[in-house]
Design a protein around this motif. Structure first.
Motif, PDB file in Angstrom:
ATOM      1  N   ARG A  52       8.218  65.008 -21.098  1.00 52.35           N
ATOM      2  CA  ARG A  52       8.882  63.753 -20.699  1.00 52.35           C
ATOM      3  C   ARG A  52      10.390  63.887 -20.856  1.00 52.35           C
ATOM      4  O   ARG A  52      11.146  63.486 -19.969  1.00 52.35           O
ATOM      5  CB  ARG A  52       8.364  62.578 -21.529  1.00 52.35           C
ATOM      6  N   HIS A  58       6.193  60.988 -17.160  1.00 51.31           N
ATOM      7  CA  HIS A  58       6.644  59.763 -17.810  1.00 51.31           C
ATOM      8  C   HIS A  58       5.416  59.012 -18.301  1.00 51.31           C
ATOM      9  O   HIS A  58       4.294  59.286 -17.885  1.00 51.31           O
ATOM     10  CB  HIS A  58       7.545  58.912 -16.910  1.00 51.31           C
ATOM     11  N   ALA A  59       5.656  58.090 -19.216  1.00 52.33           N
ATOM     12  CA  ALA A  59       4.561  57.370 -19.855  1.00 52.33           C
ATOM     13  C   ALA A  59       4.623  55.898 -19.514  1.00 52.33           C
ATOM     14  O   ALA A  59       5.696  55.321 -19.366  1.00 52.33           O
ATOM     15  CB  ALA A  59       4.635  57.551 -21.375  1.00 52.33           C
ATOM     16  N   TRP A  67      -0.162  58.724 -19.062  1.00 47.64           N
ATOM     17  CA  TRP A  67       0.857  59.656 -18.582  1.00 47.64           C
ATOM     18  C   TRP A  67       0.757  59.827 -17.080  1.00 47.64           C
ATOM     19  O   TRP A  67      -0.340  59.857 -16.520  1.00 47.64           O
ATOM     20  CB  TRP A  67       0.675  61.006 -19.262  1.00 47.64           C
ATOM     21  N   SER A  70       6.157  62.892 -13.014  1.00 47.81           N
ATOM     22  CA  SER A  70       7.454  62.427 -12.520  1.00 47.81           C
ATOM     23  C   SER A  70       7.867  63.180 -11.273  1.00 47.81           C
ATOM     24  O   SER A  70       8.682  62.705 -10.499  1.00 47.81           O
ATOM     25  CB  SER A  70       8.539  62.601 -13.591  1.00 47.81           C
TER      26      SER A  70
END
Length: 143
Positions: A52, A58-59, A67, A70
């Motif tokens: 990340r 990204h979360a 999750w 990206s």
């Protein structure tokens, strides 16, 4: 000495999340990824935290947490993953300076520095040639 498997697990996690999302799922949990990698979810969360920070995943927090990728797997090289999770050189020198009064002690570090520099360049070049999408394609072909 034991081999470091962080890169393998990190690429595994990215390939799994990418495949999971390509099959219509929104987010993947660290528990799901850990089950595939046969490791503890804490290990996965630590690695995904590093990924990340590098902008690879990204979360989502809160309800439906998990999750997400990206970037597309085809846009992530294994070198990108390596750079995200590894800190420091592949090989390093002794912690203590060798005896400079000894002919071997005085010359060993410069000699090995040259070797290690070439190895690092070769490693980085090879890792840059392969994307996570390539790894996933080969993985699916093998299974």
């Amino acid at each position: 000495m034991s081999a470091n498997s962080k890169l393998t697990v990190a690429v595994h996690a990215l390939a799994w999340v990418g495949l999971y999302q390509s099959r219509g799922h929104d987010v993947a949990t660290s528990e799901q990824i850990a089950e595939s990698a046969n490791t503890n979810p804490v290990v996965i969360r630590r690695l995904l935290g590093q990924l990340r920070s590098a902008g690879l995943v990204h979360a989502r927090r809160g309800a439906g947490a998990g999750w997400m990728m990206s970037r597309d797997l085809a846009d992530i090289t294994v070198l990108d993953v390596y750079d995200a999770i590894e800190s420091g050189p592949l090989f390093d020198m002794h912690r203590a300076e060798p005896n400079q009064g000894c002919v071997v002690g005085a010359g060993i570090q410069p000699a090995l520095s040259n070797v290690y520099s070439r190895l690092d360049q070769t490693l980085r070049s090879e890792l840059a040639r392969t994307t996570v999408a390539d790894v996933l394609r080969d993985t699916l072909s093998a299974s």
